[in-house]
Design a protein around this motif. Sequence first.
Motif, short mmCIF file in Angstrom:
data_model
loop_
_atom_site.label_atom_id
_atom_site.label_comp_id
_atom_site.label_asym_id
_atom_site.label_seq_id
_atom_site.Cartn_x
_atom_site.Cartn_y
_atom_site.Cartn_z
N TYR A 14 0.84 -1.20 0.00
CA TYR A 14 0.00 0.00 0.00
C TYR A 14 0.88 1.26 0.00
CZ TYR A 14 -3.30 3.56 1.51
OH TYR A 14 -4.05 4.71 1.60
N ALA A 15 1.88 1.28 0.89
CA ALA A 15 2.78 2.44 0.96
C ALA A 15 3.51 2.64 -0.35
CB ALA A 15 3.76 2.27 2.11
N LEU A 16 4.01 1.58 -0.95
CA LEU A 16 4.74 1.66 -2.21
C LEU A 16 3.85 2.25 -3.31
CD1 LEU A 16 7.32 0.67 -3.94
CD2 LEU A 16 5.77 -1.16 -4.60
N LYS A 17 2.62 1.74 -3.41
CA LYS A 17 1.73 2.18 -4.49
C LYS A 17 1.22 3.60 -4.29
CE LYS A 17 0.76 -2.48 -5.90
NZ LYS A 17 -0.15 -3.62 -5.94
N THR A 18 0.90 3.97 -3.07
CA THR A 18 0.44 5.34 -2.84
C THR A 18 1.59 6.34 -3.02
OG1 THR A 18 0.69 5.09 -0.44
CG2 THR A 18 -1.51 4.73 -1.36
N ASP A 19 2.80 5.96 -2.60
CA ASP A 19 3.96 6.84 -2.82
C ASP A 19 4.24 7.00 -4.31
OD1 ASP A 19 4.21 7.10 -0.09
OD2 ASP A 19 6.01 5.83 0.08
N LEU A 20 4.11 5.93 -5.08
CA LEU A 20 4.30 5.99 -6.52
C LEU A 20 3.30 6.95 -7.15
CD1 LEU A 20 5.51 4.96 -9.24
CD2 LEU A 20 3.74 3.21 -9.19
N LEU A 21 2.03 6.84 -6.77
CA LEU A 21 1.01 7.76 -7.30
C LEU A 21 1.28 9.20 -6.89
CD1 LEU A 21 -2.19 5.59 -6.79
CD2 LEU A 21 -1.14 6.24 -8.97
N ASP A 22 1.66 9.40 -5.62
CA ASP A 22 1.96 10.75 -5.13
C ASP A 22 3.11 11.37 -5.92
OD1 ASP A 22 1.82 13.00 -3.33
OD2 ASP A 22 3.59 12.17 -2.32
N ASP A 23 4.18 10.60 -6.12
CA ASP A 23 5.33 11.12 -6.86
C ASP A 23 4.98 11.38 -8.32
OD1 ASP A 23 6.77 10.89 -4.54
OD2 ASP A 23 7.94 9.15 -5.17
N THR A 24 4.17 10.52 -8.92
CA THR A 24 3.76 10.70 -10.32
C THR A 24 2.97 12.00 -10.47
OG1 THR A 24 3.73 8.31 -10.67
CG2 THR A 24 2.52 9.67 -12.25
N PHE A 25 2.02 12.24 -9.58
CA PHE A 25 1.25 13.49 -9.66
C PHE A 25 2.13 14.70 -9.35
CE2 PHE A 25 -2.51 10.67 -9.20
CZ PHE A 25 -3.12 11.02 -10.40
N SER A 26 3.15 14.54 -8.51
CA SER A 26 4.07 15.65 -8.25
C SER A 26 4.87 15.98 -9.51
CB SER A 26 5.02 15.30 -7.11
OG SER A 26 4.32 15.18 -5.90
N VAL A 27 5.29 14.96 -10.25
CA VAL A 27 6.03 15.19 -11.49
C VAL A 27 5.15 15.89 -12.52
CG1 VAL A 27 7.09 14.02 -13.48
CG2 VAL A 27 7.68 13.30 -11.17
N ILE A 28 3.88 15.48 -12.61
CA ILE A 28 2.95 16.09 -13.56
C ILE A 28 2.73 17.57 -13.22
CG2 ILE A 28 0.56 16.08 -14.39
CD1 ILE A 28 0.66 13.00 -14.03
N ASP A 29 2.75 17.92 -11.93
CA ASP A 29 2.68 19.31 -11.46
C ASP A 29 1.44 20.05 -11.96
OD1 ASP A 29 3.47 21.60 -10.10
OD2 ASP A 29 4.76 22.29 -11.74
N MET A 30 0.28 19.48 -11.70
CA MET A 30 -0.98 20.10 -12.11
C MET A 30 -1.18 21.47 -11.45
SD MET A 30 -2.38 18.04 -14.29
CE MET A 30 -4.08 18.53 -14.34
N GLU A 31 -0.63 21.66 -10.25
CA GLU A 31 -0.79 22.92 -9.54
C GLU A 31 0.16 24.00 -10.02
OE1 GLU A 31 -0.04 20.04 -7.89
OE2 GLU A 31 -1.96 19.49 -7.03
N LYS A 32 1.11 23.62 -10.88
CA LYS A 32 2.11 24.55 -11.43
C LYS A 32 2.92 25.22 -10.32
CE LYS A 32 0.64 23.94 -15.65
NZ LYS A 32 1.01 22.65 -16.15
N VAL A 33 3.43 24.42 -9.37
CA VAL A 33 4.24 24.97 -8.29
C VAL A 33 5.73 24.68 -8.46
CG1 VAL A 33 2.37 24.95 -6.61
CG2 VAL A 33 3.88 22.98 -6.78
#
Length: 101
Positions: A14-33
């Motif tokens: 669970y930790a591995l998969k949620t961290d992977l999703l979190d990092d992926t969305f951070s790379v995508i940077d939808m918030e433009k930060v």
Amino acid sequence: NASPSMTASTPSDYALKTDLLDDTFSVIDMEKVMSGTEEQIGGFDLICKGTPIKMPLNSTFKTHLGCFNNRKQQLKKLAKITAARLTQQFAQDQINGGKGS
């Protein structure tokens, strides 16, 4: 894997998969930060920016791949740098009358 399971079967899975999703969305940077100059985001290392990233000449490694990446420490550092940059940008916007940059 063409169809990976995102269903977790153990707490570490669970930790591995949620961290992977979190990092992926951070790379995508939808918030433009992000500034666009980051070399690491979470568990990901920048390996190409137009051309492949070259390690320093005095490095014993040719790539970051396979190297230890302290994800949590790196994310704290990234958050601190990003918060400082956004705070400075907000203050500058207030000085400029809230018109944005």
